[in-house]
Design an enzyme around this catalytic site. Structure first.
Site, PDB file in Angstrom:
ATOM      1  N   LYS A  12      -9.051   1.467   8.695  1.00 50.36           N
ATOM      2  CA  LYS A  12      -9.317   2.713   7.792  1.00 50.36           C
ATOM      3  C   LYS A  12     -10.640   2.292   7.174  1.00 50.36           C
ATOM      4  O   LYS A  12     -10.988   1.290   6.718  1.00 50.36           O
ATOM      5  CB  LYS A  12      -8.198   2.887   6.852  1.00 50.36           C
TER       6      LYS A  12
ATOM      7  N   ARG B  75      -3.973  11.161  -1.974  1.00 49.05           N
ATOM      8  CA  ARG B  75      -3.785  11.959  -3.444  1.00 49.05           C
ATOM      9  C   ARG B  75      -2.748  13.095  -3.322  1.00 49.05           C
ATOM     10  O   ARG B  75      -2.109  13.574  -3.985  1.00 49.05           O
ATOM     11  CB  ARG B  75      -5.152  12.273  -3.991  1.00 49.05           C
TER      12      ARG B  75
ATOM     13  N   CYS C 142     -12.175   0.659   1.110  1.00 48.40           N
ATOM     14  CA  CYS C 142     -11.753   0.757  -0.495  1.00 48.40           C
ATOM     15  C   CYS C 142     -13.147   0.690  -1.251  1.00 48.40           C
ATOM     16  O   CYS C 142     -14.146  -0.137  -0.960  1.00 48.40           O
ATOM     17  CB  CYS C 142     -11.056  -0.593  -0.754  1.00 48.40           C
TER      18      CYS C 142
ATOM     19  N   PRO D 281      -2.239   3.953   2.277  1.00 49.51           N
ATOM     20  CA  PRO D 281      -2.210   2.958   1.366  1.00 49.51           C
ATOM     21  C   PRO D 281      -2.831   3.276  -0.052  1.00 49.51           C
ATOM     22  O   PRO D 281      -3.929   3.808  -0.039  1.00 49.51           O
ATOM     23  CB  PRO D 281      -2.754   1.726   2.044  1.00 49.51           C
TER      24      PRO D 281
END
Length: 371
Positions: free
Chosen positions: A143, A230, A103, A18
Site C-alpha cells: 500500500k 475513513r 504512511c 489498516p
C-alpha cells in the site's frame, strides 16, 4: 467483479484499510461480518514484532472467522523486515502480509519509513525482496501513496519494483504524503497505474464516502478493488451497503440507532476481552463520535459518554438512547477521522540527495507500531 490476492478470494473486492488505533481485532470482526472482503490489522513495526514488544503482539490477534490472517507491516531495514515476516508466517500463522509504503505520519517518515521509503528505490526493493522471500507461499501486497510530494512522485516506479519482486497486488491512496488528508484524492492516478501495471491487481483508495463513490471509482479507474479507510469509521455497516451496490443489488436503508448501539456494545465488549477495562474505554472513546454521526445525538450526551471511565458506566449510558432514531442520509458524506494537511514531510537528513542516504538510516531505531 472478482479479486484474488495470491490464492485468497476477496469477495466483495473491498478491503478495510489498516488504521492506527482503529482496526483492532473486534472492529475487524464487525466489518467482516457486515461484508468486508478482507480486513487488515493496524500497521505493526517489524523491529517491535521481532523484539516481541507486548503492545505489538496484542495487535496481531485475529478472529476465527477471518477470511485470512492479514497483517500490515512497516519496516525500513531489509533484515528486520524479513525476520518479522518469518515470525508472522511461521509462528502466528499469518496468511497475508501488506507492506506499508504510504504512511504520512511524521514519526514514521522521519525514520525513512512509510511514504518516505519509496524515495529510495534500492532500499524499497531490498525490503520487498526480503519480505517476499521470507513469506514463501504467503502473498505479499503493498500500500502506497502518489509520492512524498508533488516534486517526488514515486507510485509508478514503486509499483513496478513491487511487481518485479513478487508482490501480488498494489493499493494506491491517491494523495501525496504532503497532502496528508487534505484536498481531493486524484483518482486519475489510480487509472494511470492500472493502465501501466500489468499482471497484478490495483486497488484504489481515497475519498470513498458512499457506496456509489466505490462504483464510480471502479468505473473511472478500472481498478480491481477498493480500500476503505475513513469512510468506514464508526460504520461497519458501510460494508453491507458496498457489497450490495457493487453486486448490483438495491442499497438497504441505513440502520436505525438501535442497531448501531448493538455494534457499539459488541465493540466495547471485545476491547474489554483484549485489554483492561479502563484502557478499553479509553480506546473506545475515539469511536463514539463516529458511531453516532448522523443520528442527531445531542452534544451533551456524547460528552457524557466520553466522561465515563468504566465499561459498565458507558454501557449503562447507551441504554438511555432511543433505538428508533433513524440515520440522516445527509451524513453519508460527513468527513470523519483525519482532516489535517498539507504539511511538509520530515525525512532523514540527506534522504532526497540520493541512494547513499539510505545507508545512514539505523535499523528502525524507534519502536513505532500502529503509526
Amino acid at each position: 467483479m472478482g479479486l484474488t490476492i495470491g490464492t485468497i478470494p476477496i469477495d466483495p473486492p473491498v478491503v478495510l484499510a489498516p488504521m492506527a488505533g482503529v482496526t483492532g481485532r473486534t472492529y475487524r470482526t464487525l466489518c467482516r461480518e457486515a461484508g468486508a472482503g478482507l480486513c487488515v490489522t493496524e500497521m505493526v513495526h517489524a523491529r517491535a514484532l521481532v523484539e516481541r514488544n507486548a503492545k505489538t503482539l496484542t495487535m496481531i490477534r485475529f478472529d476465527e472467522g477471518a477470511v485470512a490472517r492479514s497483517v500490515q507491516l512497516y519496516a525500513v531495514a531489509p533484515g528486520s523486515a524479513g525476520a518479522a515476516a518469518r515470525l508472522l508466517v511461521g509462528e502466528f500463522g499469518v496468511e497475508h502480509i501488506d507492506l506499508n509504503f504510504g504512511c504520512p505520519a511524521a514519526k514514521v517518515t522521519r525514520r525513512g519509513g512509510g511514504a518516505a521509503l519509496p524515495v529510495q528505490p534500492g532500499l524499497l526493493r531490498a525490503v520487498i525482496a526480503s519480505v517476499v522471500a521470507a513469506a514463501g507461499a504467503v502473498p505479499v501486497t503493498v500500500k502506497m501513496r502518489l509520492g512524498l510530494d508533488g516534486d517526488h512522485p514515486t507510485a509508478a516506479e514503486s509499483a513496478r519494483i513491487a511487481r518485479e519482486e513478487g508482490v501480488v497486488a498494489v493499493a494506491l491512496h491517491a494523495r501525496t504524503a504532503e497532502q496528508l488528508y487534505s484536498g481531493r484524492a486524484d483518482w486519475s492516478a489510480i487509472a494511470r497505474l492500472k493502465e501501466t501495471l500489468e499482471g497484478i491487481p490495483v486497488l484504489g483508495n481515497g475519498d470513498i464516502w458512499t457506496p456509489e463513490d466505490a462504483v464510480r471509482m471502479v468505473a473511472e479507474t478500472g481498478c480491481d478493488g477498493v480500500v476503505i479507510g475513513r469512510g468506514a469509521l464508526g460504520r461497519p455497516w458501510f460494508f453491507r451497503d458496498l457489497a450490495d451496490v457493487l453486486a448490483g443489488r438495491p442499497r438497504r436503508p441505513a440502520p436505525a440507532l438501535g442497531e448501531v448501539l448493538l455494534l457499539m456494545r459488541r465493540h466495547l465488549e471485545g476491547l474489554c476481552e483484549d485489554k483492561q477495562g479502563d484502557q478499553a474505554v479509553r480506546d473506545f472513546r475515539k469511536h463514539v463520535g463516529w458511531y453516532l454521526s448522523g443520528y442527531g445525538v445531542p452534544v451533551e450526551d456524547r460528552l457524557a459518554l466520553l466522561a465515563v471511565g468504566r465499561p459498565d458506566e458507558l454501557l449503562g449510558l447507551l441504554d438511555r438512547f432511543d433505538p428508533a432514531v433513524p440515520f440522516d442520509p445527509a451524513a453519508y458524506r460527513e468527513r470523519r477521522g483525519h482532516r489535517n494537511g498539507p504539511y511538509p514531510v520530515p525525512v532523514p537528513a540527506g534522504w532526497l540527495d540520493g541512494p547513499q542516504a539510505a545507508a545512514s538510516v539505523a535499523d528502525d531505531g524507534v519502536l513505532v507500531s500502529g503509526g
